[in-house]
Design an enzyme around this catalytic site. Structure first.
Site, PDB file in Angstrom:
ATOM      1  N   GLY A  11       0.829  -1.208   0.000  1.00 36.15           N
ATOM      2  CA  GLY A  11       0.000   0.000   0.000  1.00 36.15           C
ATOM      3  C   GLY A  11       0.862   1.256   0.000  1.00 36.15           C
ATOM      4  O   GLY A  11       1.838   1.333   0.752  1.00 36.15           O
ATOM      5  N   VAL A  23      17.095   8.644  -0.806  1.00 38.77           N
ATOM      6  CA  VAL A  23      17.949   7.541  -1.274  1.00 38.77           C
ATOM      7  C   VAL A  23      18.757   8.003  -2.486  1.00 38.77           C
ATOM      8  O   VAL A  23      19.988   7.801  -2.555  1.00 38.77           O
ATOM      9  CB  VAL A  23      17.084   6.297  -1.657  1.00 38.77           C
ATOM     10  N   VAL A  24      18.077   8.642  -3.427  1.00 37.85           N
ATOM     11  CA  VAL A  24      18.754   9.042  -4.668  1.00 37.85           C
ATOM     12  C   VAL A  24      19.832  10.091  -4.384  1.00 37.85           C
ATOM     13  O   VAL A  24      20.994   9.938  -4.786  1.00 37.85           O
ATOM     14  CB  VAL A  24      17.733   9.577  -5.701  1.00 37.85           C
ATOM     15  N   ASP A 127      -0.522   1.611   8.451  1.00 35.75           N
ATOM     16  CA  ASP A 127      -1.045   0.751   9.522  1.00 35.75           C
ATOM     17  C   ASP A 127      -0.215   0.857  10.812  1.00 35.75           C
ATOM     18  O   ASP A 127      -0.690   0.517  11.889  1.00 35.75           O
ATOM     19  CB  ASP A 127      -1.067  -0.716   9.076  1.00 35.75           C
ATOM     20  N   MET A 169      -8.643   2.445   8.503  1.00 37.50           N
ATOM     21  CA  MET A 169      -7.891   1.296   7.973  1.00 37.50           C
ATOM     22  C   MET A 169      -7.009   0.670   9.061  1.00 37.50           C
ATOM     23  O   MET A 169      -7.150   0.991  10.238  1.00 37.50           O
ATOM     24  CB  MET A 169      -7.050   1.742   6.782  1.00 37.50           C
ATOM     25  N   GLY A 170      -6.091  -0.173   8.668  1.00 40.28           N
ATOM     26  CA  GLY A 170      -5.185  -0.805   9.615  1.00 40.28           C
ATOM     27  C   GLY A 170      -5.064  -2.301   9.412  1.00 40.28           C
ATOM     28  O   GLY A 170      -4.393  -2.990  10.176  1.00 40.28           O
ATOM     29  N   ARG A 171      -5.776  -2.800   8.424  1.00 37.48           N
ATOM     30  CA  ARG A 171      -5.790  -4.241   8.132  1.00 37.48           C
ATOM     31  C   ARG A 171      -6.150  -5.019   9.400  1.00 37.48           C
ATOM     32  O   ARG A 171      -7.175  -4.742   9.984  1.00 37.48           O
ATOM     33  CB  ARG A 171      -4.443  -4.702   7.557  1.00 37.48           C
ATOM     34  N   GLY A 185     -10.881  12.075  20.242  1.00 31.11           N
ATOM     35  CA  GLY A 185     -11.826  12.216  21.362  1.00 31.11           C
ATOM     36  C   GLY A 185     -13.012  11.274  21.258  1.00 31.11           C
ATOM     37  O   GLY A 185     -14.131  11.632  21.642  1.00 31.11           O
ATOM     38  N   GLU A 222     -10.877  -1.455  10.777  1.00 35.53           N
ATOM     39  CA  GLU A 222     -11.502  -2.281   9.731  1.00 35.53           C
ATOM     40  C   GLU A 222     -11.330  -3.780  10.007  1.00 35.53           C
ATOM     41  O   GLU A 222     -12.133  -4.591   9.562  1.00 35.53           O
ATOM     42  CB  GLU A 222     -10.902  -1.951   8.358  1.00 35.53           C
TER      43      GLU A 222
HETATM   44  O1  F6P Z   1      -1.609  -1.765   4.459  1.00 34.45           O
HETATM   45  C1  F6P Z   1      -2.148  -0.529   4.143  1.00 34.45           C
HETATM   46  C2  F6P Z   1      -3.619  -0.655   3.837  1.00 34.45           C
HETATM   47  O2  F6P Z   1      -4.120   0.633   3.552  1.00 34.45           O
HETATM   48  C3  F6P Z   1      -4.475  -1.317   4.918  1.00 34.45           C
HETATM   49  O3  F6P Z   1      -4.789  -0.453   5.974  1.00 34.45           O
HETATM   50  C4  F6P Z   1      -5.660  -1.752   4.128  1.00 34.45           C
HETATM   51  O4  F6P Z   1      -6.314  -2.851   4.742  1.00 34.45           O
HETATM   52  C5  F6P Z   1      -5.048  -2.179   2.821  1.00 34.45           C
HETATM   53  O5  F6P Z   1      -3.826  -1.463   2.706  1.00 34.45           O
HETATM   54  C6  F6P Z   1      -5.891  -1.899   1.623  1.00 34.45           C
HETATM   55  O6  F6P Z   1      -5.234  -2.429   0.525  1.00 34.45           O
HETATM   56  P1  F6P Z   1      -5.572  -2.101  -0.983  1.00 34.45           P
HETATM   57  O7  F6P Z   1      -5.081  -0.719  -1.264  1.00 34.45           O
HETATM   58  O8  F6P Z   1      -4.812  -3.144  -1.742  1.00 34.45           O
HETATM   59  O9  F6P Z   1      -7.054  -2.191  -1.129  1.00 34.45           O
END
Ligand code: F6P
Length: 323
Positions: A11, A23-24, A127, A169-171, A185, A222
């Site tokens: 991601g 880096v470059v 994440d 998000m956060g997987r 809050g 999520e």
């Molecule tokens: O790992 C980063 C992330 O944004 C997660 O939080 C999320 O579950 C996942 O990638 C979403 O992935 P994609 O962009 O492949 O839908």
């Protein structure tokens, strides 16, 4: 001539471009020839290297996303894919690889390192679930985006005395939700690491109204067992009894698309420069992150096999602050 390649993988995260730039420019300053790999590991397996000079990375420090492109490459998980990646590096006589990305990307980096490549990882994922760094590139900016949304939602929630479920998000990890919940809050925070029943969230909401609040914001990771859809379903099923009006917002990829703030630009720049220094000193097989404000190096094998623990005192603090 020392020849190194850099790629971004998984991601995208705000600050990846700042790391590429560092880096470059650091690489060239130290006598390296630096190559871009476009499209993450997919590009590596296909041998898509192109030379990058200081002018090629002009004006990218403030841009979100990644100018190199990125993929979630399934092929690199296979024996054949890894062998092809190693072969492409050897065929192009490139001696070092810098991998900017999160968990899956660093697992790939670890596999290539085990196959004899000199690989240095840079911790980058919104994440913030990577071991070896207090904070990964992109997490702070993603949190700022989430907070702006939460602040706005609270305004309308208050006007209508509504409950808002806000999914971040956060997987499968709750790091992002925990911080977004505290800094936003929230009246309740729902994360995968803590077992709960929707009725306990309903109790929190009820008690927030009883204490005189005019709204209730619930930040939901999520990856939680009951994500916003699960919670919405439960609350609607019991709406007569619960009696609160509910709205749901899923922030989704909006969190990934922000322009990097100062903190992300700075850590990305420091980690990009440090990655070059590591390769110069023939130090590899590690992930670079920030611990206690300093650049930290952790063996990729440790990173891949360890789950980053949640900051438990923060969790306790969250429930006190919600009162
Ligand atoms: O790992 C980063 C992330 O944004 C997660 O939080 C999320 O579950 C996942 O990638 C979403 O992935 P994609 O962009 O492949 O839908």
């Amino acid at each position: 001539m020392k020849r190194v390649a850099v790629l971004t993988s998984g991601g995208d995260a705000p600050g990846m471009n700042a790391a590429i730039r560092a880096v470059v420019r650091t690489g060239v300053a130290r006598g390296f020839e630096v190559f871009a790999v476009r499209g993450g590991y997919t590009g590596l397996i296909a041998g898509e290297f192109s030379s990058l000079g200081p002018r090629d990375v002009g004006g990218i420090i403030g841009r979100g996303g990644t100018v190199l492109g990125t993929t979630r490459c399934q092929q690199l998980k296979t024996d054949a894919g890894q062998a092809a990646a190693v072969e492409q590096m050897r065929a192009h006589d490139i001696n070092g690889l810098i991998v900017i990305g999160g968990n899956g990307s660093q697992a790939g980096a670890c596999a290539l390192s085990r196959r004899g490549l000199r690989v240095v990882g840079i911790a980058s994922t919104i994440d913030n679930d990577l071991v070896g760094t207090d904070i990964a590139i992109g997490a702070t900016t993603a949190l700022d985006v989430a907070l702006e949304a939460i602040d706005r939602l609270r305004v309308t929630a208050s006007s209508h005395k509504r409950v808002f479920l806000v999914e971040v998000m956060g997987r499968d990890s709750g790091h992002l939700a925990l911080v977004a919940g505290i800094a936003g809050g929230a009246e309740a925070i729902v994360i995968p690491e803590i077992e709960f029943h929707p009725e306990s969230i309903a109790d929190e909401i009820r008690s927030a109204y009883e204490r005189g609040k005019s709204h209730a914001i619930v930040v939901v990771a999520e990856g939680a067992k009951y994500n916003v859809e699960g919670l919405r379903h439960y609350f609607l099923e019991h709406s007569q009894r619960l009696g609160f009006e509910l709205r749901v917002t899923t922030l989704g990829h909006i969190q990934r698309g922000g322009a990097p703030g100062v903190f992300d630009r700075m850590i990305a720049t420091r980690l990009g420069a440090a990655a070059v220094e590591h390769l110069e000193q023939d130090l590899h097989g590690v992930l670079l992150g920030i611990i206690d404000g300093k650049v930290n190096s952790t063996a990729l094998s440790t990173v891949v096999h360890t789950k980053k623990p949640l900051d438990t005192p923060l969790l306790d603090l969250a429930s006190v602050l919600a009162k």
